[in-house]
Motif scaffolding. Structure first.
Motif, short mmCIF file in Angstrom:
data_model
loop_
_atom_site.label_atom_id
_atom_site.label_comp_id
_atom_site.label_asym_id
_atom_site.label_seq_id
_atom_site.Cartn_x
_atom_site.Cartn_y
_atom_site.Cartn_z
N ASN A 158 103.39 62.57 -47.06
CA ASN A 158 102.41 62.65 -45.98
C ASN A 158 102.20 64.12 -45.61
N TYR A 159 101.01 64.63 -45.88
CA TYR A 159 100.68 66.03 -45.63
C TYR A 159 99.89 66.18 -44.34
N ALA A 160 100.07 67.32 -43.68
CA ALA A 160 99.24 67.71 -42.56
C ALA A 160 98.58 69.04 -42.91
N ALA A 161 97.34 69.21 -42.44
CA ALA A 161 96.59 70.45 -42.67
C ALA A 161 96.52 71.23 -41.38
N TYR A 162 96.73 72.55 -41.47
CA TYR A 162 96.76 73.42 -40.30
C TYR A 162 95.85 74.62 -40.51
N LEU A 163 94.97 74.88 -39.54
CA LEU A 163 94.23 76.14 -39.53
C LEU A 163 95.17 77.21 -38.98
N VAL A 164 95.32 78.31 -39.72
CA VAL A 164 96.21 79.40 -39.32
C VAL A 164 95.35 80.57 -38.84
N PHE A 165 95.60 81.04 -37.62
CA PHE A 165 94.67 82.00 -37.01
C PHE A 165 95.38 82.85 -35.96
N LYS A 166 94.65 83.83 -35.44
CA LYS A 166 95.05 84.63 -34.29
C LYS A 166 93.88 84.68 -33.31
N ILE A 167 94.20 84.86 -32.05
CA ILE A 167 93.19 85.04 -31.00
C ILE A 167 93.36 86.44 -30.42
N LEU A 168 92.29 87.25 -30.45
CA LEU A 168 92.35 88.59 -29.89
C LEU A 168 92.31 88.54 -28.37
N GLU A 169 92.82 89.59 -27.73
CA GLU A 169 92.88 89.62 -26.28
C GLU A 169 91.49 89.56 -25.64
N ASN A 170 90.50 90.15 -26.30
CA ASN A 170 89.15 90.17 -25.73
C ASN A 170 88.28 89.03 -26.26
N SER A 171 88.92 87.93 -26.67
CA SER A 171 88.17 86.80 -27.24
C SER A 171 87.33 86.12 -26.18
N GLY A 172 86.37 85.34 -26.63
CA GLY A 172 85.53 84.60 -25.71
C GLY A 172 84.95 83.36 -26.37
N GLY A 173 84.68 82.32 -25.58
CA GLY A 173 84.02 81.12 -26.06
C GLY A 173 84.86 80.19 -26.90
N LEU A 174 86.18 80.42 -26.96
CA LEU A 174 87.04 79.63 -27.84
C LEU A 174 87.77 78.51 -27.11
N TYR A 175 87.42 78.27 -25.85
CA TYR A 175 88.03 77.17 -25.10
C TYR A 175 87.40 75.82 -25.45
N SER A 176 86.23 75.85 -26.07
CA SER A 176 85.49 74.61 -26.31
C SER A 176 86.26 73.68 -27.24
N PRO A 177 86.21 72.37 -27.00
CA PRO A 177 86.84 71.42 -27.93
C PRO A 177 86.12 71.40 -29.26
N SER A 178 86.89 71.37 -30.35
CA SER A 178 86.32 71.31 -31.69
C SER A 178 86.71 70.00 -32.34
N LYS A 179 85.92 69.58 -33.30
CA LYS A 179 86.23 68.39 -34.08
C LYS A 179 86.91 68.81 -35.37
N ALA A 180 88.03 68.18 -35.66
CA ALA A 180 88.78 68.50 -36.87
C ALA A 180 88.97 67.24 -37.69
N SER A 181 89.00 67.39 -39.00
CA SER A 181 89.17 66.22 -39.86
C SER A 181 89.83 66.61 -41.17
N VAL A 182 90.53 65.65 -41.75
CA VAL A 182 91.08 65.76 -43.10
C VAL A 182 90.66 64.50 -43.82
N LYS A 183 89.86 64.64 -44.86
CA LYS A 183 89.28 63.49 -45.54
C LYS A 183 89.50 63.57 -47.04
N LEU A 184 89.59 62.41 -47.65
CA LEU A 184 89.64 62.32 -49.10
C LEU A 184 88.22 62.14 -49.62
N VAL A 185 87.81 63.01 -50.53
CA VAL A 185 86.48 62.92 -51.14
C VAL A 185 86.66 62.81 -52.64
N GLN A 186 86.10 61.76 -53.21
CA GLN A 186 86.19 61.56 -54.65
C GLN A 186 85.06 62.29 -55.36
#
Length: 280
Positions: free
Chosen positions: A162-190
């Motif tokens: 059972n695998y999990a996928a993770y977005l790996v990132f950093k947030i800069l101190e002067n960031s903006g607009g990143l509080y919004s909820p995002s949709k995330a998905s992991v799907k199998l595509v044939q």
């Protein structure tokens, strides 16, 4: 027969026989056995044992490494692959082993992801960071539409895992607009591009500042996954999970999407997307 007598009888077995038995245990069990006695140590640390804990295609993986992999025993190789991720395929992909299970873990670099407008300099900037394992990371300068995709073949992953996928990132101190909820998905595509399995999750790249006026109107209730700090100082957010059964199902498609609230966003740095066993 007492446990002490059973251990004594076991230690009288030929070393090759003990190694064969240890090869059906786990890396943790083999390490414990090697600490029990000198007789167990030699058997538990043999190449026969640790060859079984390595992926069946480990030699092919090592051959794709951008730098030489030097080791004197299969046990040394195992822990090298756990503690020192390899860069594969010209630096586009990172590989390591889960120390507890020996299962394969991969990270796609930002350049291997499909990021909308990533090649438009006014929206994204490609740069080098000393703390990144990859040659380049993607820095978000200004967009209102965030759409990030990654894809990996299921045959590359460990089976029955059972695998999990993770977005790996950093947030800069002067960031903006990143509080919004995002949709995330992991799907199998044939190959037919038919989606046969998947899930949709709500995630946040940055935890909304609850109780601060205007954000209550934008995010009336906070229900979703929050980012966590990794041991390597980067942040990660779980996008979803997928059970890799036989490894011949198709491609795993991973996505993070924010196209509804359309706030202007900046100050996000993306290193890549990692796929690793859920229990790791």
């Amino acid at each position: 027969m007492s446990e002490e007598n059973e251990m004594s009888s076991f230690s009288m077995l030929p070393e090759a026989c003990m190694s064969y038995i240890f090869s059906f245990t786990s890396p943790k069990d083999a390490c414990i056995a090697s600490a029990v006695s000198m007789g167990f140590k030699s058997a538990a640390e043999s190449d026969l044992v640790w060859e079984q804990f390595l992926p069946s295609d480990y030699q092919d993986i090592i051959a794709r490494s951008v730098s030489p992999v030097v080791y004197s025993s299969k046990k040394e190789l195992y822990f090298h692959l756990c503690d020192s991720p390899l860069l594969l395929d010209g630096g586009k992909l990172s590989f390591r082993l889960s120390k507890s299970s020996g299962k394969k873990c991969f990270m796609l670099c930002a350049r291997e992801l499909s990021i909308i407008w990533a090649d438009t300099p006014r929206y994204w900037n490609w740069k080098t960071l000393t703390e990144s394992r990859f040659a380049e990371v993607a820095e978000l300068l200004s967009v209102c539409w965030l759409d990030i995709h990654g894809k990996m073949q299921t045959r590359m992953l460990s089976l029955k895992t059972n695998y999990a996928a993770y977005l790996v990132f950093k947030i800069l101190e002067n960031s903006g607009g990143l509080y919004s909820p995002s949709k995330a998905s992991v799907k199998l595509v044939q190959q037919s591009m038919v989606q046969v399995e998947g899930e949709n999750n709500t995630v946040y790249l940055k935890q909304p500042p609850l109780g601060q006026g205007s954000w209550i109107e934008v995010v009336p209730s906070i229900h979703g996954r929050m980012p966590k700090e990794r041991r390597d100082t980067w942040m990660e957010i779980e996008l979803g999970e997928y059970f890799n059964d036989e490894g011949d199902e198709g491609d795993i498609q991973m996505q993070l999407l924010e196209t509804e609230l359309l706030h202007w966003k900046h100050g996000l740095i993306i290193e890549g997307i990692e796929l690793r066993p859920k229990e790791d």
